[in-house]
Write a protein that holds these residues in place. Structure first.
Motif, mmCIF file in Angstrom:
data_model
loop_
_atom_site.group_PDB
_atom_site.id
_atom_site.type_symbol
_atom_site.label_atom_id
_atom_site.label_comp_id
_atom_site.label_asym_id
_atom_site.label_seq_id
_atom_site.Cartn_x
_atom_site.Cartn_y
_atom_site.Cartn_z
ATOM 1 N N GLU A 1 -51.098 -34.288 -65.337
ATOM 2 C CA GLU A 1 -49.889 -35.397 -64.931
ATOM 3 C C GLU A 1 -49.316 -34.383 -63.395
ATOM 4 N N HIS A 2 -49.773 -32.949 -63.351
ATOM 5 C CA HIS A 2 -49.044 -31.764 -62.102
ATOM 6 C C HIS A 2 -49.417 -32.986 -60.547
ATOM 7 N N PRO A 3 -51.581 -33.516 -60.734
ATOM 8 C CA PRO A 3 -51.420 -34.350 -59.435
ATOM 9 C C PRO A 3 -50.432 -35.636 -59.659
ATOM 10 N N ALA A 4 -50.259 -36.341 -60.589
ATOM 11 C CA ALA A 4 -49.996 -37.571 -60.768
ATOM 12 C C ALA A 4 -48.286 -37.769 -60.038
ATOM 13 N N ILE A 5 -47.718 -36.188 -60.659
ATOM 14 C CA ILE A 5 -46.338 -35.860 -60.386
ATOM 15 C C ILE A 5 -46.220 -35.412 -58.610
ATOM 16 N N SER A 6 -46.940 -34.731 -58.920
ATOM 17 C CA SER A 6 -47.134 -34.108 -57.195
ATOM 18 C C SER A 6 -47.321 -34.833 -55.547
ATOM 19 N N ILE A 7 -48.589 -35.646 -56.100
ATOM 20 C CA ILE A 7 -49.614 -35.592 -54.758
ATOM 21 C C ILE A 7 -48.853 -37.442 -55.023
ATOM 22 N N LEU B 1 -47.355 -21.923 -65.247
ATOM 23 C CA LEU B 1 -47.794 -22.885 -64.450
ATOM 24 C C LEU B 1 -48.408 -23.264 -62.873
ATOM 25 N N PRO B 2 -48.004 -24.172 -62.313
ATOM 26 C CA PRO B 2 -48.204 -23.912 -61.357
ATOM 27 C C PRO B 2 -47.579 -23.458 -60.283
ATOM 28 N N GLU B 3 -48.080 -23.165 -59.135
ATOM 29 C CA GLU B 3 -46.943 -22.411 -58.515
ATOM 30 C C GLU B 3 -45.934 -23.672 -57.899
ATOM 31 N N ASP B 4 -46.264 -25.125 -57.299
ATOM 32 C CA ASP B 4 -45.594 -25.229 -56.936
ATOM 33 C C ASP B 4 -43.984 -26.046 -57.581
ATOM 34 N N GLN B 5 -44.560 -26.100 -58.881
ATOM 35 C CA GLN B 5 -43.295 -26.452 -59.839
ATOM 36 C C GLN B 5 -42.461 -25.743 -60.623
ATOM 37 N N VAL B 6 -42.607 -24.643 -59.562
ATOM 38 C CA VAL B 6 -41.825 -22.821 -60.385
ATOM 39 C C VAL B 6 -41.027 -22.316 -59.053
ATOM 40 N N LEU B 7 -41.425 -22.487 -57.680
ATOM 41 C CA LEU B 7 -40.922 -21.672 -56.605
ATOM 42 C C LEU B 7 -39.354 -22.703 -56.754
ATOM 43 N N PRO B 8 -38.794 -23.255 -57.070
ATOM 44 C CA PRO B 8 -37.272 -23.581 -56.577
ATOM 45 C C PRO B 8 -36.490 -22.606 -58.012
ATOM 46 N N TYR B 9 -36.855 -22.704 -58.585
ATOM 47 C CA TYR B 9 -36.104 -21.891 -59.866
ATOM 48 C C TYR B 9 -36.430 -20.101 -59.800
ATOM 49 N N LEU B 10 -37.408 -19.933 -59.368
ATOM 50 C CA LEU B 10 -37.702 -18.397 -58.949
ATOM 51 C C LEU B 10 -37.026 -18.014 -57.875
ATOM 52 N N SER B 11 -36.800 -18.840 -56.533
ATOM 53 C CA SER B 11 -35.250 -18.915 -55.459
ATOM 54 C C SER B 11 -34.165 -19.232 -56.157
ATOM 55 N N ALA B 12 -34.049 -19.853 -57.225
ATOM 56 C CA ALA B 12 -32.755 -19.355 -57.628
ATOM 57 C C ALA B 12 -32.304 -18.346 -58.834
ATOM 58 N N GLY B 13 -33.466 -17.729 -58.745
ATOM 59 C CA GLY B 13 -33.521 -16.044 -60.024
ATOM 60 C C GLY B 13 -33.266 -16.905 -61.282
ATOM 61 N N ARG B 14 -33.770 -18.459 -61.502
ATOM 62 C CA ARG B 14 -33.651 -18.715 -62.717
ATOM 63 C C ARG B 14 -34.888 -18.407 -63.559
ATOM 64 N N LEU B 15 -35.784 -17.781 -63.151
ATOM 65 C CA LEU B 15 -37.402 -17.785 -63.444
ATOM 66 C C LEU B 15 -37.954 -16.164 -62.356
ATOM 67 N N VAL B 16 -38.930 -14.898 -63.242
ATOM 68 C CA VAL B 16 -39.404 -14.326 -63.428
ATOM 69 C C VAL B 16 -40.669 -14.343 -62.395
ATOM 70 N N ARG B 17 -41.345 -13.796 -61.489
ATOM 71 C CA ARG B 17 -42.456 -14.202 -61.754
ATOM 72 C C ARG B 17 -43.360 -12.696 -61.851
ATOM 73 N N VAL B 18 -44.182 -13.066 -62.657
ATOM 74 C CA VAL B 18 -45.796 -11.710 -63.172
ATOM 75 C C VAL B 18 -46.573 -11.759 -62.302
ATOM 76 N N LEU B 19 -47.508 -10.866 -62.509
ATOM 77 C CA LEU B 19 -49.127 -10.372 -62.332
ATOM 78 C C LEU B 19 -49.553 -11.719 -61.498
ATOM 79 N N GLU B 20 -48.650 -11.204 -59.681
ATOM 80 C CA GLU B 20 -48.779 -12.450 -59.028
ATOM 81 C C GLU B 20 -50.145 -12.184 -58.434
#
Length: 298
Positions: free
Chosen positions: A102-108, A244-263
């Protein structure tokens, strides 16, 4: 700068691939003795033995394997480009069937088709999202998309995406209730949003790595899905921690809707490759699509 003749390298690559001077000589249209002299001259020029010869077989030495890993993909790429140029004489048409996660189908794949299809109205593309390691020959696919390390050695593989990494995320509301994990072991105390893939049978392990130490985490939780979108939405809803794949969550991290741990436990790894059985049997339509998908980044 003077450029040398690379015919001897091409000859070596063919002998190493065929594991036979006889078959390689036949394909090159030269005598076996002439081919043997070419390889001998190359070994003398390099100063290393590249092939181990017996009365029954031929195999690369360690030096030969290293050289083969370097030159074979280059010759394959050159051959592919020449084939693509030659096929400009004909108008490619037909259907290209691809299996992908699903991820490469959507993102690439989907963004590439937006660029590709308008210029080739006679080409149809069918993409089947499948998390299993599908036998593309048996199932009638022209190509598949998987991580580089998942591609079988007998397939031609073309890199179509950059190196990537995963992200462990949860919502701010979730982490207000539960302390953020500071180590992979801490995930056992969290509600992990899992994915089940047919290839693994059980829950897909979260691969984490730091300073050369690899950890496979199989955390427990209330939710298990077999797709990316529902895992992401569940993390946004505060129902647990997701991998989750990093590219799928970056917008939500920037908007403060998600918090990243164990980076620091999420290193980069080889990205997606498109693979197919044999260039000789590739259709003009697939050849063009491969050229569009080929990753040209650093």
């Amino acid at each position: 700068m003077a450029y040398g003749n690379f015919n001897d390298l091409a000859a070596f690559a063919l002998v190493a691939k065929e594991r036979s001077f006889t078959r390689a000589a036949a394909k090159l249209g030269v005598s076996q003795s002439a081919l043997s002299q070419t390889i001998k001259a190359l070994e003398e020029r390099i100063g290393l033995r590249l092939l181990t010869r017996t009365t029954r077989s031929v195999s690369p030495t360690e030096a030969g394997e290293r050289l083969l890993e370097t030159v074979a993909p280059r010759f394959e790429e050159i051959e592919a480009r020449l084939v693509a140029l030659g096929e400009l004489r004909e108008k490619p048409a037909g259907t290209v069937r691809i299996t992908a996660g699903e991820h490469p189908a959507i993102s690439i794949l989907q963004p590439a088709l937006q660029r590709f299809l308008p210029d080739h109205p006679d080409i149809n593309v069918e993409i089947i999202v499948d998390y299993g390691l599908t036998d593309i020959v048996a199932e009638g696919y022209d190509a598949g998309v998987r991580m580089g390390e998942q591609v079988a050695k007998d397939m031609i593989a073309v890199r179509i995406g950059p190196a990537m990494r995963m992200a462990v995320v949860g919502s701010p509301a979730y982490f207000e209730k539960y302390p953020p994990p500071l180590s992979p072991q801490d995930l056992t105390a969290h509600n992990c949003i899992n994915i089940r893939l047919p290839t693994y049978g059980g829950l897909f392990p979260w691969g984490l790595e730091k300073d050369g130490r690899e950890v496979k985490v199989r955390g427990e939780g209330q939710l298990v899905f077999n797709n990316l979108g529902m895992r992401l939405n569940s993390a946004l809803d505060g129902l647990g921690v997701a991998y989750l794949p990093e590219d799928q969550v970056l917008p939500y991290l920037s908007a403060g809707r998600l918090v990243r741990v164990l980076e620091d436990w999420c290193p980069y790894f080889p990205g997606y490759h498109l693979y197919y059985p044999s260039r000789r049997h590739s259709s003009p339509a697939l050849t063009l699509l491969v050229d569009i998908l080929r990753y040209r980044g650093s």
